[in-house]
Design an enzyme around this catalytic site. Sequence first.
Site, PDB file in Angstrom:
ATOM      1  N   LYS A 180     -26.331 -12.524   9.229  1.00 15.73           N
ATOM      2  CA  LYS A 180     -25.098 -13.249   9.588  1.00 15.73           C
ATOM      3  C   LYS A 180     -25.073 -13.507  11.087  1.00 15.73           C
ATOM      4  CE  LYS A 180     -20.745 -11.462   9.617  1.00 15.73           C
ATOM      5  NZ  LYS A 180     -19.717 -10.689   8.900  1.00 15.73           N
ATOM      6  N   LYS A 182     -23.066 -15.257  14.573  1.00 16.33           N
ATOM      7  CA  LYS A 182     -21.792 -15.664  15.140  1.00 16.33           C
ATOM      8  C   LYS A 182     -21.872 -17.128  15.550  1.00 16.33           C
ATOM      9  CE  LYS A 182     -19.666 -11.793  14.809  1.00 16.33           C
ATOM     10  NZ  LYS A 182     -18.795 -11.704  13.622  1.00 16.33           N
ATOM     11  N   ASP A 211     -20.246 -16.787  10.903  1.00 18.50           N
ATOM     12  CA  ASP A 211     -18.896 -16.224  11.043  1.00 18.50           C
ATOM     13  C   ASP A 211     -18.197 -16.902  12.224  1.00 18.50           C
ATOM     14  OD1 ASP A 211     -16.642 -14.657  11.120  1.00 18.50           O
ATOM     15  OD2 ASP A 211     -17.689 -12.736  11.363  1.00 18.50           O
ATOM     16  N   ASN A 213     -15.023 -16.252  12.965  1.00 15.44           N
ATOM     17  CA  ASN A 213     -13.969 -15.334  13.430  1.00 15.44           C
ATOM     18  C   ASN A 213     -12.628 -16.034  13.661  1.00 15.44           C
ATOM     19  OD1 ASN A 213     -16.621 -13.635  14.534  1.00 15.44           O
ATOM     20  ND2 ASN A 213     -14.934 -12.401  13.745  1.00 15.44           N
ATOM     21  N   GLU A 237     -17.814 -17.696   7.121  1.00 10.43           N
ATOM     22  CA  GLU A 237     -16.777 -16.652   7.160  1.00 10.43           C
ATOM     23  C   GLU A 237     -15.626 -17.031   8.088  1.00 10.43           C
ATOM     24  OE1 GLU A 237     -18.597 -12.782   7.328  1.00 10.43           O
ATOM     25  OE2 GLU A 237     -17.040 -12.060   8.699  1.00 10.43           O
ATOM     26  N   GLU A 263     -11.901  -9.341   5.798  1.00 13.79           N
ATOM     27  CA  GLU A 263     -11.890  -8.292   6.822  1.00 13.79           C
ATOM     28  C   GLU A 263     -10.538  -8.201   7.513  1.00 13.79           C
ATOM     29  OE1 GLU A 263     -14.947 -10.343   9.465  1.00 13.79           O
ATOM     30  OE2 GLU A 263     -13.521  -9.703  10.981  1.00 13.79           O
ATOM     31  N   ASP A 286     -12.507  -4.447   4.464  1.00 13.79           N
ATOM     32  CA  ASP A 286     -12.613  -3.507   5.575  1.00 13.79           C
ATOM     33  C   ASP A 286     -11.840  -2.274   5.126  1.00 13.79           C
ATOM     34  OD1 ASP A 286     -12.699  -3.491   9.007  1.00 13.79           O
ATOM     35  OD2 ASP A 286     -11.305  -2.161   7.965  1.00 13.79           O
ATOM     36  N   HIS A 313     -17.013  -4.744   5.249  1.00 11.31           N
ATOM     37  CA  HIS A 313     -16.922  -5.073   6.672  1.00 11.31           C
ATOM     38  C   HIS A 313     -17.088  -3.784   7.471  1.00 11.31           C
ATOM     39  CE1 HIS A 313     -14.484  -6.167  10.410  1.00 11.31           C
ATOM     40  NE2 HIS A 313     -15.502  -7.000  10.406  1.00 11.31           N
ATOM     41  N   GLU A 333     -22.278  -4.887   4.949  1.00 11.66           N
ATOM     42  CA  GLU A 333     -22.526  -5.404   6.298  1.00 11.66           C
ATOM     43  C   GLU A 333     -23.183  -4.317   7.129  1.00 11.66           C
ATOM     44  OE1 GLU A 333     -19.193  -6.275   8.972  1.00 11.66           O
ATOM     45  OE2 GLU A 333     -20.450  -7.765   9.961  1.00 11.66           O
TER      46      GLU A 333
END
Length: 377
Positions: A180, A182, A211, A213, A237, A263, A286, A313, A333
Amino acid sequence: MDHDHAPGAGAESARLAPAAITALRVRAVKAPMLPPLQTASGTIDSAPLVLIDLDTDASVTGRSYVFCYSAQVLAAVRDLAAGLASSLTDRPLTPLALWTELRAHFRLLGPVGLIGLALGGLDMAIWDALARHAGVSLGTLLGGDESNRVAAYGSLRSARPADVVREAEEMLATGVHALKLKVGLGGLDDDLAVVGAVREVAGDAVALMVDYNQSLPLREALRRCQRLDEEGLAWIEEPVDAFDVGAMARVAQELDTPVQAGESWWSPIEAARSIEAGGSDLVMLDVARIGGVSGWREAAPLAEAAGLPISSHIYPEFSAHLLAATRGRHLLEWLDVAGPILETPAKLDAGAVRPRGPGAGLSWDEEAVQRYLYREP
Ligand code: SMN
Ligand code: MG
């Protein structure tokens, strides 16, 4: 029914002698986070952790830690957890009853945010103590199979393509088949550059995920993700604000690539709301935020019933046990934030993590804990 002494298939045969909580000890550490975790919503350059020890009269201690995201809230989460000592001491080791009670205690304020983190961590320590008292691993207590190795993906922390490629190569050498990355730290071209660079070293057999975020406005998320649809990613994500379930659902609807979320959910109720609205195609829980082990046990069946595969997560130690006992499991993860303060850090072995007991298997490296102990500025 006595839920707490028959929480899963694995525990049903054993009738445990009653045990009670005798003391709660809570500490905060600011551990190293190397390399720093760079996200489109900020960089995390240390691991602010609250460590929980829960002593019992059954000569076992339950342990957990909570990842607090920012050192700014570390003392607050520590104090919130420690402040619940009188609600826990002299109480029987009955996780579900205590979870219900602690959440009810904060009903008016809402058991979310920093209180949610503290409650999640306490619940995890209570479950850990119960599993240790039963003489089994947490996964076994929850009805999992101890031989279950949980397949993991490597979660990369860097942003610059050259750093990401180096990290990807290191991670692939450990045997993972999924990575994964960023994205969202720059423009769409930057997203495509980093995906392309990793695809080149990983090859087509490795699953790639990205991801954002929660960093993109809806229109921009649709624009970027529609282009990313051509990249054959395994998931995208949190492209938009994770609490804007409508926007998440819209992206999920428009894309071919599965959308991943979970998450950021603070409770099984938030999980239910998102799942019902079609806010994601995949789910990642999470353990601390969802409400500890008790929260996971409520949220996971909701995802399972909707046919959404469940990943974890962070928290690789706890998550390995939880996923081993979760039917609809997908991937763990691999992002190890507590390794520097653990005596035996979680281990990634041939692309998988084996749940390790007793309990969730945590023991503190006391020397490291003292070294990184958080002192208010
Ligand atoms: C993440 C964010 C914050 C802390 C740890 C990890 C990230 C992830 O969103 O999915 O790994
Ligand atoms: Mg994420």
